[in-house]
Design a protein around this motif. Structure first.
Motif, PDB file in Angstrom:
ATOM      1  N   ARG A   1       0.808  -1.220   0.000  1.00 35.89           N
ATOM      2  CA  ARG A   1       0.000   0.000   0.000  1.00 35.89           C
ATOM      3  C   ARG A   1       0.835   1.262   0.000  1.00 35.89           C
ATOM      4  O   ARG A   1       0.289   2.355   0.038  1.00 35.89           O
ATOM      5  CB  ARG A   1      -0.916  -0.008   1.221  1.00 35.89           C
ATOM      6  CG  ARG A   1      -1.919  -1.151   1.248  1.00 35.89           C
ATOM      7  CD  ARG A   1      -2.579  -1.259   2.605  1.00 35.89           C
ATOM      8  NE  ARG A   1      -1.601  -1.560   3.649  1.00 35.89           N
ATOM      9  CZ  ARG A   1      -1.883  -1.626   4.940  1.00 35.89           C
ATOM     10  NH1 ARG A   1      -3.127  -1.405   5.343  1.00 35.89           N
ATOM     11  NH2 ARG A   1      -0.946  -1.913   5.818  1.00 35.89           N
ATOM     12  N   ARG A   2       2.155   1.131  -0.047  1.00 37.44           N
ATOM     13  CA  ARG A   2       3.026   2.300  -0.030  1.00 37.44           C
ATOM     14  C   ARG A   2       3.410   2.676  -1.459  1.00 37.44           C
ATOM     15  O   ARG A   2       4.149   1.948  -2.130  1.00 37.44           O
ATOM     16  CB  ARG A   2       4.288   2.009   0.787  1.00 37.44           C
ATOM     17  CG  ARG A   2       4.034   1.700   2.250  1.00 37.44           C
ATOM     18  CD  ARG A   2       3.497   2.919   2.991  1.00 37.44           C
ATOM     19  NE  ARG A   2       4.453   4.013   2.994  1.00 37.44           N
ATOM     20  CZ  ARG A   2       5.408   4.159   3.906  1.00 37.44           C
ATOM     21  NH1 ARG A   2       5.520   3.274   4.896  1.00 37.44           N
ATOM     22  NH2 ARG A   2       6.249   5.161   3.843  1.00 37.44           N
ATOM     23  N   PRO A   3       2.916   3.784  -1.998  1.00 39.06           N
ATOM     24  CA  PRO A   3       3.192   4.130  -3.407  1.00 39.06           C
ATOM     25  C   PRO A   3       4.667   4.371  -3.684  1.00 39.06           C
ATOM     26  O   PRO A   3       5.129   4.182  -4.808  1.00 39.06           O
ATOM     27  CB  PRO A   3       2.365   5.394  -3.628  1.00 39.06           C
ATOM     28  CG  PRO A   3       2.144   5.969  -2.261  1.00 39.06           C
ATOM     29  CD  PRO A   3       2.063   4.802  -1.331  1.00 39.06           C
ATOM     30  N   ALA A   4       5.426   4.800  -2.675  1.00 39.39           N
ATOM     31  CA  ALA A   4       6.851   5.070  -2.895  1.00 39.39           C
ATOM     32  C   ALA A   4       7.594   3.818  -3.319  1.00 39.39           C
ATOM     33  O   ALA A   4       8.528   3.883  -4.118  1.00 39.39           O
ATOM     34  CB  ALA A   4       7.473   5.659  -1.627  1.00 39.39           C
ATOM     35  N   TYR A   5       7.196   2.655  -2.796  1.00 42.57           N
ATOM     36  CA  TYR A   5       7.863   1.418  -3.169  1.00 42.57           C
ATOM     37  C   TYR A   5       7.675   1.136  -4.660  1.00 42.57           C
ATOM     38  O   TYR A   5       8.616   0.756  -5.358  1.00 42.57           O
ATOM     39  CB  TYR A   5       7.328   0.237  -2.353  1.00 42.57           C
ATOM     40  CG  TYR A   5       7.467   0.380  -0.855  1.00 42.57           C
ATOM     41  CD1 TYR A   5       8.307   1.339  -0.277  1.00 42.57           C
ATOM     42  CD2 TYR A   5       6.751  -0.450   0.011  1.00 42.57           C
ATOM     43  CE1 TYR A   5       8.421   1.466   1.091  1.00 42.57           C
ATOM     44  CE2 TYR A   5       6.867  -0.339   1.392  1.00 42.57           C
ATOM     45  CZ  TYR A   5       7.699   0.629   1.926  1.00 42.57           C
ATOM     46  OH  TYR A   5       7.804   0.751   3.285  1.00 42.57           O
ATOM     47  N   TRP A   6       6.449   1.310  -5.133  1.00 38.69           N
ATOM     48  CA  TRP A   6       6.151   1.076  -6.549  1.00 38.69           C
ATOM     49  C   TRP A   6       6.879   2.087  -7.438  1.00 38.69           C
ATOM     50  O   TRP A   6       7.433   1.720  -8.485  1.00 38.69           O
ATOM     51  CB  TRP A   6       4.649   1.170  -6.792  1.00 38.69           C
ATOM     52  CG  TRP A   6       3.840   0.100  -6.136  1.00 38.69           C
ATOM     53  CD1 TRP A   6       3.195   0.164  -4.930  1.00 38.69           C
ATOM     54  CD2 TRP A   6       3.592  -1.209  -6.635  1.00 38.69           C
ATOM     55  NE1 TRP A   6       2.566  -1.014  -4.651  1.00 38.69           N
ATOM     56  CE2 TRP A   6       2.787  -1.880  -5.673  1.00 38.69           C
ATOM     57  CE3 TRP A   6       3.972  -1.886  -7.794  1.00 38.69           C
ATOM     58  CZ2 TRP A   6       2.355  -3.196  -5.859  1.00 38.69           C
ATOM     59  CZ3 TRP A   6       3.547  -3.198  -7.975  1.00 38.69           C
ATOM     60  CH2 TRP A   6       2.749  -3.825  -7.013  1.00 38.69           C
ATOM     61  N   SER A   7       6.880   3.348  -7.026  1.00 39.10           N
ATOM     62  CA  SER A   7       7.526   4.387  -7.828  1.00 39.10           C
ATOM     63  C   SER A   7       9.034   4.176  -7.899  1.00 39.10           C
ATOM     64  O   SER A   7       9.646   4.329  -8.964  1.00 39.10           O
ATOM     65  CB  SER A   7       7.202   5.763  -7.232  1.00 39.10           C
ATOM     66  OG  SER A   7       7.811   6.789  -7.981  1.00 39.10           O
ATOM     67  N   ASN A   8       9.643   3.824  -6.771  1.00 35.55           N
ATOM     68  CA  ASN A   8      11.086   3.583  -6.766  1.00 35.55           C
ATOM     69  C   ASN A   8      11.455   2.367  -7.610  1.00 35.55           C
ATOM     70  O   ASN A   8      12.465   2.370  -8.321  1.00 35.55           O
ATOM     71  CB  ASN A   8      11.581   3.394  -5.334  1.00 35.55           C
ATOM     72  CG  ASN A   8      11.590   4.690  -4.553  1.00 35.55           C
ATOM     73  OD1 ASN A   8      11.066   5.703  -5.005  1.00 35.55           O
ATOM     74  ND2 ASN A   8      12.168   4.668  -3.366  1.00 35.55           N
ATOM     75  N   LYS A   9      10.632   1.354  -7.532  1.00 32.00           N
ATOM     76  CA  LYS A   9      10.882   0.179  -8.377  1.00 32.00           C
ATOM     77  C   LYS A   9      10.781   0.552  -9.858  1.00 32.00           C
ATOM     78  O   LYS A   9      11.557   0.059 -10.687  1.00 32.00           O
ATOM     79  CB  LYS A   9       9.885  -0.926  -8.035  1.00 32.00           C
ATOM     80  CG  LYS A   9      10.088  -2.204  -8.850  1.00 32.00           C
ATOM     81  CD  LYS A   9       8.962  -3.193  -8.605  1.00 32.00           C
ATOM     82  CE  LYS A   9       9.034  -4.348  -9.590  1.00 32.00           C
ATOM     83  NZ  LYS A   9       7.842  -5.222  -9.509  1.00 32.00           N
ATOM     84  N   ALA A  10       9.842   1.406 -10.202  1.00 31.88           N
ATOM     85  CA  ALA A  10       9.707   1.849 -11.597  1.00 31.88           C
ATOM     86  C   ALA A  10      10.972   2.557 -12.071  1.00 31.88           C
ATOM     87  O   ALA A  10      11.405   2.371 -13.214  1.00 31.88           O
ATOM     88  CB  ALA A  10       8.498   2.771 -11.734  1.00 31.88           C
ATOM     89  N   ALA A  11      11.578   3.364 -11.206  1.00 36.33           N
ATOM     90  CA  ALA A  11      12.811   4.054 -11.580  1.00 36.33           C
ATOM     91  C   ALA A  11      13.929   3.056 -11.868  1.00 36.33           C
ATOM     92  O   ALA A  11      14.685   3.209 -12.835  1.00 36.33           O
ATOM     93  CB  ALA A  11      13.232   5.015 -10.468  1.00 36.33           C
ATOM     94  N   ALA A  12      14.038   2.011 -11.046  1.00 36.28           N
ATOM     95  CA  ALA A  12      15.070   0.999 -11.269  1.00 36.28           C
ATOM     96  C   ALA A  12      14.795   0.203 -12.545  1.00 36.28           C
ATOM     97  O   ALA A  12      15.716  -0.113 -13.306  1.00 36.28           O
ATOM     98  CB  ALA A  12      15.147   0.067 -10.064  1.00 36.28           C
ATOM     99  N   LEU A  13      13.536  -0.127 -12.798  1.00 33.67           N
ATOM    100  CA  LEU A  13      13.187  -0.834 -14.036  1.00 33.67           C
ATOM    101  C   LEU A  13      13.502  -0.001 -15.265  1.00 33.67           C
ATOM    102  O   LEU A  13      13.997  -0.518 -16.278  1.00 33.67           O
ATOM    103  CB  LEU A  13      11.703  -1.205 -14.019  1.00 33.67           C
ATOM    104  CG  LEU A  13      11.274  -2.326 -13.072  1.00 33.67           C
ATOM    105  CD1 LEU A  13       9.765  -2.404 -12.981  1.00 33.67           C
ATOM    106  CD2 LEU A  13      11.847  -3.670 -13.536  1.00 33.67           C
TER     107      LEU A  13
ATOM    108  N   ARG B   1      -2.417   4.899  -8.683  1.00 33.14           N
ATOM    109  CA  ARG B   1      -3.711   4.360  -8.261  1.00 33.14           C
ATOM    110  C   ARG B   1      -3.832   4.383  -6.738  1.00 33.14           C
ATOM    111  O   ARG B   1      -4.893   4.713  -6.189  1.00 33.14           O
ATOM    112  CB  ARG B   1      -3.869   2.922  -8.772  1.00 33.14           C
ATOM    113  CG  ARG B   1      -5.234   2.313  -8.495  1.00 33.14           C
ATOM    114  CD  ARG B   1      -5.235   0.816  -8.717  1.00 33.14           C
ATOM    115  NE  ARG B   1      -4.395   0.122  -7.745  1.00 33.14           N
ATOM    116  CZ  ARG B   1      -4.769  -0.137  -6.488  1.00 33.14           C
ATOM    117  NH1 ARG B   1      -5.965   0.240  -6.057  1.00 33.14           N
ATOM    118  NH2 ARG B   1      -3.950  -0.761  -5.678  1.00 33.14           N
ATOM    119  N   ILE B   2      -2.738   4.029  -6.058  1.00 35.12           N
ATOM    120  CA  ILE B   2      -2.764   4.021  -4.598  1.00 35.12           C
ATOM    121  C   ILE B   2      -2.911   5.437  -4.059  1.00 35.12           C
ATOM    122  O   ILE B   2      -3.675   5.687  -3.119  1.00 35.12           O
ATOM    123  CB  ILE B   2      -1.481   3.360  -4.055  1.00 35.12           C
ATOM    124  CG1 ILE B   2      -1.454   1.875  -4.464  1.00 35.12           C
ATOM    125  CG2 ILE B   2      -1.404   3.484  -2.535  1.00 35.12           C
ATOM    126  CD1 ILE B   2      -0.136   1.195  -4.197  1.00 35.12           C
TER     127      ILE B   2
END
Length: 595
Positions: free
Chosen positions: A262-274, A292-293
Motif C-alpha cells: 500500500r506504499r506508493p513510494a515502493y512502486w515508484s522507486n521500483k519503476a525508476a530501477a526498471l 492508483r494508490i
C-alpha cells in the motif's frame, strides 16, 4: 521453555548438524519436540539420519496434511492459535505440564511432561510470514520451516545449502558489508565442497542458481538480517540504485512491496530501477499502480510522464506532467508538445512520401525525448530504407541502445494497429539485412494483429517470396547449378529490388559463370545500400582482379584491410595486387622512357 540443562550454542549446533547428528540431540531439541505435541520418546526414534532429513511437523499440521500434503512449506502457528489448532486432550496436556527432570534420558525414563509451551512470536513468526509471502508472490514452494530460527530446503538443517559455487556467494552478499566480507564468502564457496557460503546458523543460500536469480534468494538473506522491515528494504534498494545496481534494487523494492503493497513510494522507486534497466513498459505499470494508490503522488505522476515521453505517448505524458505541479516544469510539457507535433509531421510527410522530412522530424523527436518510442523508430527506419541507407536502418532497430519490447506488452500499450506498423518496418529491415526468416515471422505477426491492412499484407507477400527465392537459389548454388541459381535470385529481386544479399548471391553466380562484369555491377549495387557489406566488397575486388583492374581492386582491398585487419587472405591478396600494380606502373614508365 525451561530446561535444567542450557541449550548448546549456535556453533555447537552447526557442528552437530554437519556431522549428520552422530551425537544424540540435545535436551533443547527434545523439549522442542515435546512442545510440538509429540511424546518425548519420539526423539529417540528420529535420531537416525533418514529420519532427520524430514522437516519437523507439529500435530496440527499432521491433522491438516490431507488437505495440503503436497506443499513444501510448513508453518507453525503461534501462541493461542497453536493451542486452538490442537485437539482438546492436547490443549489440556500443554497447559498442565510439569518441569522435566534433568537430562534427556532421565526425563524420558520418568515420563514426566514438558513445561508450558512458549508463545510463538518474534523472528520465528517473521520468518514464517516472509516464507509464505515469498511463496505466494514468486510462485515457489522451495523454502521449508525447520526450526524457529532457520529456513531449510529438503537437505541440511539450519542453513540452505548451495550447490552453485560463486553464484551462491553472490546471492548471499550483504548490501551493507560488501568488500572483504564478499570476497571471503566467495572464497568459502569455492573451497568448500558442501557449498556453504556462510557457516553461521540461519543464513540463506539458494540450492539452485537459477532459482536464486529468479526468486530473490539474495534479497531474502539481507531482508532477514534487518528483521524484514519494509522501510529498511526501501532504504537498501535506494542505496543499490545510487550505486548503479539496478537489478538488486528492483529485488529489494519487490520485497518491500510484498510486505506492504500500500506504499506508493515502493512502486515508484521500483519503476525508476526498471527504467534504468530498459524495462520501460514494466516501469509504466508500476508507476500506474503508485498513482492508483495515491492519485496525488506528484513524483509518481512526474515519473510516469517521463516514461510516456520516452515511449512517444505525448498526450499521456502531458496529462501526467500537469498532474505533478511540484515535480514537473514547463519545459517538460513543452518537450512533450514538441514530440507530439513532430510525430504528426512525420505521419503527414509519410503520406506524401517525403522521406527526407520524415527522417528529419523523427530524429528531432528522438532528440526531444522520445528515444525509446517504437513508432518514432519505425518512422526513422522506414525513411532510411527508402533513401537506400539500409545499414543505418538496421542500426535503428538493432543497435546497442535500441529498446526491445515483447509483442504482448507493446500491443497492450500501443494498440494492435500501432504495433503492426512497427512490425512491418522491422520485417523490411530484416529482409534488407538478409534475415529472411525473421522478416517472415515479423510480417506474419503483423498480419495477425492487423489482417485488413493492405500494406501489411503486401509486406508479408514480399517477405515470403524473397525468403523462398533465397532458399531455392542457395540450394541450386550448392548443387553447382549456377545459371538456375542466378535466375532464382533474380526472381527474389523482382519482389525486393535492391536487396544487398540477393544481389551479392547473384554476383557469385555470375562469377562462377565467368561473367565478371555483371558480378561487379551486382556487388556495386549491393554496396550502394550497404557500404559496410564486406562480402560484396571482397567479391567485387576478386572480380576486378580477374579483369586485371588493379587500381579498383586495390581500393577495395585497402578498405577491407581496415575492416578485417586479422584476415590473412585479405593481407595476401592486397600484397599481390600491390605487386601487380607496381609491376604495371614500372612497365608503363619503361615504355615511356624508350619512346
Amino acid at each position: 521453555m525451561t530446561e535444567s540443562r542450557s541449550p548448546p550454542s549456535g556453533c555447537a549446533m552447526f557442528g552437530i548438524y554437519s556431522s549428520m547428528f552422530r551425537r544424540r540431540r540435545s535436551a533443547s531439541m527434545s523439549a522442542m519436540t515435546r512442545v510440538n505435541g509429540d511424546h518425548p520418546a519420539a526423539a529417540d526414534a528420529e535420531s537416525s539420519p533418514a529420519a532427520l532429513k524430514a522437516p519437523q511437523v507439529n500435530l496440527a499440521h499432521r491433522k491438516a496434511a490431507a488437505v495440503h500434503e503436497d506443499s513444501s512449506l510448513v508453518r507453525r502457528p503461534s501462541g493461542a492459535v497453536a493451542r486452538a489448532a490442537l485437539p482438546a486432550s492436547e490443549r489440556s496436556r500443554m497447559t498442565t505440564n510439569k518441569p522435566a527432570t534433568n537430562g534427556g534420558a532421565g526425563g524420558r525414563a520418568n515420563n514426566k511432561p514438558a513445561t508450558t509451551a512458549a508463545e510463538y512470536t518474534g523472528m520465528a513468526a517473521e520468518l514464517d510470514k516472509m516464507i509464505l509471502d515469498h511463496q505466494k508472490v514468486k510462485g515457489t514452494t522451495q523454502f521449508v520451516r525447520a526450526t524457529s530460527g532457520n529456513m531449510m530446503l529438503h537437505r541440511n538443517l539450519g542453513n540452505l545449502n548451495s550447490g552453485g559455487g560463486n553464484a551462491a556467494a553472490s546471492s548471499a552478499r550483504s548490501s551493507v558489508e560488501r568488500g572483504n566480507a564478499n570476497k571471503a564468502a566467495a572464497a568459502a564457496s569455492n573451497n568448500n565442497s558442501s557449498g556453504y557460503a556462510y557457516s553461521g546458523m540461519g543464513n540463506i543460500v539458494s540450492n539452485n542458481k537459477d532459482a536464486t536469480r529468479k526468486n530473490g534468494g539474495g534479497e531474502l538473506c539481507r531482508a532477514l538480517s534487518h528483521r524484514t522491515d519494509p522501510e529498511k528494504l526501501k532504504e537498501m534498494g535506494n542505496e543499490e540504485y545510487r550505486q548503479g545496481h539496478y537489478a538488486e534494487a528492483v529485488a529489494l523494492y519487490d520485497q518491500a512491496i510484498i510486505m506492504d503493497a500500500r506504499r506508493p513510494a515502493y512502486w515508484s522507486n521500483k519503476a525508476a530501477a526498471l527504467a534504468a534497466l530498459g524495462r520501460l513498459i514494466e516501469a509504466v505499470d508500476d508507476c500506474k499502480e503508485a498513482v492508483r494508490i495515491d492519485p496525488a503522488y506528484d513524483r509518481a505522476h512526474n515519473r510516469l510522464g517521463g516514461l510516456y515521453l520516452r515511449l512517444g505517448e505525448a498526450d499521456k505524458a502531458i496529462h501526467h506532467f500537469k498532474q505533478s505541479p511540484k515535480e514537473s516544469t514547463g519545459t517538460d510539457v513543452s518537450r512533450a508538445q514538441s514530440v507530439k507535433t513532430r510525430i504528426a509531421k512525420c505521419n503527414d510527410a509519410r503520406k506524401l512520401r517525403n522521406w527526407i522530412t520524415v527522417l528529419q522530424e523523427s530524429q528531432a523527436a528522438v532528440t526531444d525525448g522520445a528515444d525509446c518510442a517504437p513508432q518514432v523508430m519505425a518512422l526513422q527506419a522506414e525513411a532510411l530504407l527508402r533513401l537506400q541507407r539500409h545499414d543505418e536502418a538496421d542500426a535503428v532497430f538493432n543497435g546497442p541502445s535500441a529498446p526491445r519490447f515483447g509483442v504482448d506488452e507493446s500491443t497492450k500499450l500501443f494498440g494492435t494497429i500501432g504495433h503492426a506498423y512497427v512490425l512491418i518496418i522491422r520485417a523490411q529491415v530484416d529482409m534488407a539485412a538478409g534475415r529472411f526468416e525473421d522478416a517472415v515471422s515479423a510480417a506474419q505477426t503483423a498480419c495477425q494483429l492487423d489482417p485488413s491492412n493492405r500494406e501489411v499484407a503486401n509486406v508479408h507477400r514480399r517477405a515470403n517470396v524473397a525468403a523462398a527465392a533465397r532458399l531455392r537459389g542457395n540450394d541450386l548454388f550448392k548443387a553447382a547449378k549456377f545459371a538456375e541459381a542466378c535466375a532464382a535470385y533474380a526472381e527474389g529481386l523482382e519482389r525486393e529490388p535492391g536487396n544487398a544479399v540477393l544481389l551479392c548471391n547473384r554476383a557469385a553466380c555470375h562469377a562462377k559463370l565467368g561473367r565478371y562484369e555483371k558480378a561487379v555491377e551486382d556487388c556495386s549495387s549491393a554496396l550502394v545500400v550497404r557500404p559496410a557489406y564486406s562480402k560484396a566488397r571482397l567479391r567485387r575486388a576478386d572480380c576486378n582482379v580477374k579483369l586485371e583492374r588493379w587500381e579498383a581492386s586495390l581500393r577495395d582491398y585497402q578498405v577491407l584491410i581496415q575492416e578485417l585487419p586479422e584476415n590473412e587472405d585479405v593481407k595476401k591478396a592486397l600484397s599481390e595486387v600491390e605487386a601487380k600494380l607496381k609491376s604495371q606502373r614500372n612497365g608503363a614508365a619503361a615504355d615511356r622512357f624508350q619512346h
